[in-house]
Scaffold this active site. Structure first.
Site, PDB file in Angstrom:
ATOM      1  N   HIS A  47       0.857  -1.190   0.000  1.00  0.00           N
ATOM      2  CA  HIS A  47       0.000   0.000   0.000  1.00  0.00           C
ATOM      3  C   HIS A  47       0.894   1.241   0.000  1.00  0.00           C
ATOM      4  CE1 HIS A  47      -3.648  -2.257   1.932  1.00  0.00           C
ATOM      5  NE2 HIS A  47      -3.259  -2.761   0.772  1.00  0.00           N
ATOM      6  N   GLU A  49       0.904   3.856   1.727  1.00  0.00           N
ATOM      7  CA  GLU A  49       1.357   4.302   3.052  1.00  0.00           C
ATOM      8  C   GLU A  49       2.574   3.500   3.524  1.00  0.00           C
ATOM      9  OE1 GLU A  49      -1.739   3.405   2.061  1.00  0.00           O
ATOM     10  OE2 GLU A  49      -3.195   3.914   3.601  1.00  0.00           O
ATOM     11  N   CYS A  77      -6.141   1.578   5.714  1.00  0.00           N
ATOM     12  CA  CYS A  77      -6.679   0.304   6.183  1.00  0.00           C
ATOM     13  C   CYS A  77      -6.075   0.016   7.574  1.00  0.00           C
ATOM     14  CB  CYS A  77      -6.312  -0.796   5.187  1.00  0.00           C
ATOM     15  SG  CYS A  77      -4.581  -1.293   5.253  1.00  0.00           S
ATOM     16  N   CYS A  80      -2.161  -0.241   7.646  1.00  0.00           N
ATOM     17  CA  CYS A  80      -1.421   1.014   7.472  1.00  0.00           C
ATOM     18  C   CYS A  80      -1.642   1.949   8.657  1.00  0.00           C
ATOM     19  CB  CYS A  80      -1.833   1.691   6.172  1.00  0.00           C
ATOM     20  SG  CYS A  80      -1.341   0.742   4.717  1.00  0.00           S
TER      21      CYS A  80
HETATM   22 ZN    ZN Z   1      -3.233  -0.056   3.808  1.00  0.00          ZN
END
Ligand code: ZN
Length: 143
Positions: A47, A49, A77, A80
């Site tokens: 991801h 992040e 999410c 993260c």
């Molecule tokens: Zn994430």
């Protein structure tokens, strides 16, 4: 957030879910910027992040990002959000809310759990319409 949006658009061009993220230092200097690379890296955890948190820490030669801020176009999410806590992010600024996959204002609400790690200041809904429009366009085009 303008830079995070640029990174989200770059993710889109690579065929990724359009999410972009930036880490800025205490004086607002950009330490890392990137977008989702889940497909490119064959890594379901790549991801935006995670990538910028790791990259910013590496560029500083530090394990933690105390006094740094994380900017991301979508509500993080749970993974993260927890990582931002582990990296000691000072402030988390995100664009679109994510009722389905978000872990900050929805579902797991990582920072509201008892015994939560260091909790960043959270600002949601920054340039929300633009961030959400990118995602909506992506998912509609896939149907
Ligand atoms: Zn994430």
């Amino acid at each position: 957030m303008a830079l995070a949006l640029e990174e989200a658009r770059a993710s889109l061009r690579r065929g990724e879910v359009p999410v972009g993220a930036v880490v800025t230092g205490p004086q607002g200097m950009v330490l890392a910027r990137d977008g989702n690379r889940v497909e490119a890296m064959h890594d379901a955890g790549a991801h935006a992040e995670m990538l910028v948190l790791r990259s910013a820490a590496a560029s500083l030669g530090q394990t933690r990002l105390t006094h740094c801020d994380l900017w991301v176009t979508l509500e993080p999410c749970p993974m993260c959000a927890a990582a931002a806590g582990l990296f000691r992010i000072r402030r988390l600024v995100f664009g679109a809310y994510d009722p389905k996959g978000g872990g900050v204002e929805h579902n797991a609400r990582i920072y509201e759990r008892p015994g939560s790690l260091l909790v960043p200041e959270v600002v949601g809904g920054v340039r929300e319409a633009e961030c959400a429009a990118l995602l909506r366009g992506f998912f509609e085009s896939r149907r």
